[in-house]
Design a protein around this motif. Structure first.
Motif, PDB file in Angstrom:
ATOM      1  N   GLN A 211       0.812  -1.214   0.000  1.00 49.99           N
ATOM      2  CA  GLN A 211       0.000   0.000   0.000  1.00 49.99           C
ATOM      3  C   GLN A 211       0.851   1.272   0.000  1.00 49.99           C
ATOM      4  O   GLN A 211       0.421   2.316  -0.483  1.00 49.99           O
ATOM      5  N   LEU A 212       2.068   1.149   0.553  1.00 49.33           N
ATOM      6  CA  LEU A 212       2.917   2.347   0.655  1.00 49.33           C
ATOM      7  C   LEU A 212       3.346   2.843  -0.731  1.00 49.33           C
ATOM      8  O   LEU A 212       3.089   4.011  -1.064  1.00 49.33           O
ATOM      9  N   PRO A 213       3.983   1.984  -1.557  1.00 49.93           N
ATOM     10  CA  PRO A 213       4.300   2.471  -2.908  1.00 49.93           C
ATOM     11  C   PRO A 213       3.052   2.840  -3.705  1.00 49.93           C
ATOM     12  O   PRO A 213       3.074   3.770  -4.514  1.00 49.93           O
ATOM     13  N   ALA A 214       1.944   2.116  -3.432  1.00 53.99           N
ATOM     14  CA  ALA A 214       0.697   2.435  -4.151  1.00 53.99           C
ATOM     15  C   ALA A 214       0.241   3.857  -3.834  1.00 53.99           C
ATOM     16  O   ALA A 214      -0.160   4.611  -4.738  1.00 53.99           O
ATOM     17  N   ALA A 215       0.331   4.222  -2.554  1.00 53.54           N
ATOM     18  CA  ALA A 215      -0.089   5.579  -2.152  1.00 53.54           C
ATOM     19  C   ALA A 215       0.784   6.633  -2.840  1.00 53.54           C
ATOM     20  O   ALA A 215       0.285   7.653  -3.311  1.00 53.54           O
ATOM     21  N   ILE A 216       2.085   6.350  -2.899  1.00 55.37           N
ATOM     22  CA  ILE A 216       3.006   7.316  -3.516  1.00 55.37           C
ATOM     23  C   ILE A 216       2.718   7.436  -5.016  1.00 55.37           C
ATOM     24  O   ILE A 216       2.605   8.544  -5.553  1.00 55.37           O
ATOM     25  N   ILE A 217       2.573   6.272  -5.648  1.00 50.18           N
ATOM     26  CA  ILE A 217       2.371   6.289  -7.115  1.00 50.18           C
ATOM     27  C   ILE A 217       1.002   6.878  -7.468  1.00 50.18           C
ATOM     28  O   ILE A 217       0.860   7.640  -8.413  1.00 50.18           O
ATOM     29  N   LEU A 218       0.011   6.535  -6.671  1.00 49.34           N
ATOM     30  CA  LEU A 218      -1.341   7.000  -7.010  1.00 49.34           C
ATOM     31  C   LEU A 218      -1.598   8.454  -6.633  1.00 49.34           C
ATOM     32  O   LEU A 218      -2.448   9.108  -7.236  1.00 49.34           O
ATOM     33  N   TYR A 219      -0.880   8.935  -5.625  1.00 51.48           N
ATOM     34  CA  TYR A 219      -1.210  10.280  -5.150  1.00 51.48           C
ATOM     35  C   TYR A 219      -0.101  11.303  -5.390  1.00 51.48           C
ATOM     36  O   TYR A 219      -0.371  12.358  -5.957  1.00 51.48           O
ATOM     37  N   ILE A 220       1.111  11.021  -4.976  1.00 46.36           N
ATOM     38  CA  ILE A 220       2.153  12.057  -5.106  1.00 46.36           C
ATOM     39  C   ILE A 220       2.473  12.335  -6.576  1.00 46.36           C
ATOM     40  O   ILE A 220       2.464  13.487  -7.012  1.00 46.36           O
TER      41      ILE A 220
END
Lengths: 238, 328
Positions: A211-220
């Motif tokens: 979920q951590l890389p997903a949050a970065i890729i999807l949001y930042i």
């Protein structure tokens, strides 16, 4: 871009405001009640980070990185010297990351200090998970700052930015939770709040936190890209 | 053979004959071709064509709102164009344009951090500009001495207007840029400050080989400093003239009027182009106008005098003064 980041960090670390906010943050933490039930200590620390810490870290970062620019017009000075706008946006985001990381790290040290002062007994695993928690809150703050920067740069207004910051820190998550509970659509789960919380739960359970890389890729990444595209057309005054 | 390929020879010529390069070889350092800019329905630039050659002191003259600052914004990349091209030292694409912008030093308002001192502000820009760390301190000392600004610990917010302007110029010349852009550098300065700035501009060109573009809405401020002038009116560089042209071919007068809109209307009807429109009044009633007109062969002196006389207040029947009689 590297040169701008270096210049920015050098001048911000010399700014009293940044250190004043840091002092308030740590003093507040010292007086934050965490001596109830030993089992609740960790939860009290989490509460502090969520309700006080993130806001007290985001404010000096936003004011120093973007507020000073809007106030003084130095951003035009940098663009006029040939730095592309997309690099400037990325540079400012890296500024935010570099300025907020030491404050989170300081908070982690303060947890140790306070534990020592109050003779609290925390296990190594608890310290480890506190470090993970702070790292994930830092990621959450970076996403919030990226979104806030979009509003600041588009509106060229710090008030809009601080309002967006406040909404994203305090209002958005409960609203998404309410919507999710009401509609049974997983809006909170797919938001960065949900992803990061589930990431923490996964690490706590010893699993891989995708979920951590997903949050970065999807949001930042998309937010920075959107800001760069929109800011390219932004009219800057002289 | 292009100038770019001849660069080495060009530098050699310059070393032999300092200060004479513009007369030997003409190399465009800034070229604007058909620049257009529109804000909503308002067309601010209507196809600006302009060329600044290496070694020039180029005066951009025009009344407030004529488009001078917008032209600078286009050169510095602070505003998106609606058409046209900008080339800096021969840049052929966006990448080269961005890179070559680092050759420009500019003064456009006081763009400094309020809580930092002059030295700290300059340190920031020196870092951004990529001046090696070991040289920054020496470079700051040099530019502060050049603009005669004391190296105090006083924060920028406590600076006087004159000090702010000097710091702006110090920042512009940091790292010895090839091109210097100064947007109304004498704004708010006292007469001594204005004289100092004029002297500095000449010095930057003569001693440091900078090409200078300086704007003003007052022709008199630049007529003894600049050697080429671009006259901006309603978003177009209507004419580019040299200092010699200004002396020999053009006519200029200074008149005092009391009814601004009426004067504008009468002068415009008479074909007189207004270059200077000083906003400060000498009294509650009077405005000072400096005018420059098309060449004598295009507009006879009688026509100019008639148009200017029509705009004069009735009680002031004297003919407008010729430029030679009137220090601008």
């Amino acid at each position: 871009m590297r040169r701008m980041i270096h210049g920015d960090l050098r001048r911000i670390f010399r700014k009293p405001g940044y250190h004043v906010f840091a002092a308030i943050l740590y003093l507040w933490f010292l007086f934050w009640t965490i001596d109830a039930e030993p089992s609740e200590n960790i939860e009290h620390i989490h509460d502090f980070v969520n309700f006080v810490g993130i806001m007290l870290i985001s404010l000096p970062v936003l004011l120093s990185v973007y507020g000073d620019e809007l106030h003084s017009g130095t951003m035009q000075g940098v663009i006029g010297r040939g730095l592309s706008r997309s690099r400037l946006i990325l540079g400012k985001f890296i500024d935010c990351a570099c300025l907020s990381a030491p404050l989170f790290f300081g908070l982690y040290l303060m947890i140790h200090f306070k534990s020592f002062l109050m003779e609290l007994v925390l296990t190594p695993r608890q310290y480890e998970m506190l470090a993970v928690y702070l790292a994930l809150r830092w990621t959450k703050l970076l996403i919030i700052l990226a979104i806030t920067a979009f509003f600041i740069l588009m509106g060229w207004n710090m008030v809009v930015g601080i309002l967006a910051d406040f909404l994203l820190i305090y209002i958005m998550e409960p609203v998404l939770l309410a919507v999710q509970e009401e509609t049974h659509i997983a809006v909170l789960d797919v938001s960065f709040y949900g992803l990061l919380d589930r990431g923490y739960a996964a690490i706590e359970a010893g699993n891989t936190a995708w979920q951590l890389p997903a949050a970065i890729i999807l949001y930042i990444c998309p937010v920075l890209l959107l800001t760069a595209v929109c800011f390219r057309r932004k009219e800057l005054s002289l | 053979m292009s100038i770019d390929k001849e660069w080495g020879n060009y530098e050699a010529v310059n070393q032999i004959l300092p200060g004479t390069k513009s007369s030997l070889i003409t190399e465009a350092v800034i070229q604007l071709k058909d620049i257009k800019k529109r804000y909503g329905r308002h067309q601010v630039l209507n196809g600006v064509n302009m060329q600044v050659n290496r070694g020039d002191i180029y005066g951009l003259i025009g009344k407030n709102g004529a488009g001078k600052t917008t032209i600078f914004k286009m050169i510095l990349g602070l505003s998106e164009m609606n058409g046209g091209t900008v080339s800096i030292t021969g840049s052929r694409n966006t990448r080269e344009l961005l890179k070559n912008r680092n050759k420009i030093g500019f003064l456009v308002g006081a763009r400094f951090y309020k809580y930092l001192s002059a030295r700290e502000n300059l340190y920031y820009y020196a870092t951004v500009k990529g001046i090696p760390k070991r040289e920054i301190s020496r470079e700051i000392k040099r530019v502060l001495e050049l603009v005669e600004l004391p190296d105090t610990k006083k924060p920028f917010k406590n600076f006087s207007l004159g000090m702010m302007q000097r710091l702006g110029i110090a920042n512009a010349i940091l790292g010895n840029p090839e091109i210097l852009i100064l947007d109304e550098p004498t704004n708010g300065l006292d007469p001594q400050g204005i004289a100092d700035v004029r002297h500095m501009i000449k010095r930057f060109r003569d001693e440091f080989n900078m090409t200078v573009i300086v704007s003003s809405h007052i022709l008199g401020e630049l007529e003894h400093t600049a050697d080429r002038f671009g006259i901006v009116n309603e978003g177009v560089v209507v004419r580019e003239i040299t200092q010699e042209d200004l002396k020999d071919k053009h006519q200029a007068v200074e008149i005092v009027i009391d009814d601004l809109p009426k004067a504008r209307e009468l002068l415009s009807a008479g074909g007189v182009q207004i270059l200077r429109e000083v906003e400060e009044r000498s009294s509650l009633e009077d405005y000072y106008f400096n005018l420059i007109t098309p060449p004598k062969e295009e507009m006879p002196a009688e026509t100019l005098k008639k148009a200017a006389s029509d705009a004069l207040p009735e009680e002031d029947a004297a003919a407008p003064a010729e430029r030679e009689d009137t220090p601008l």
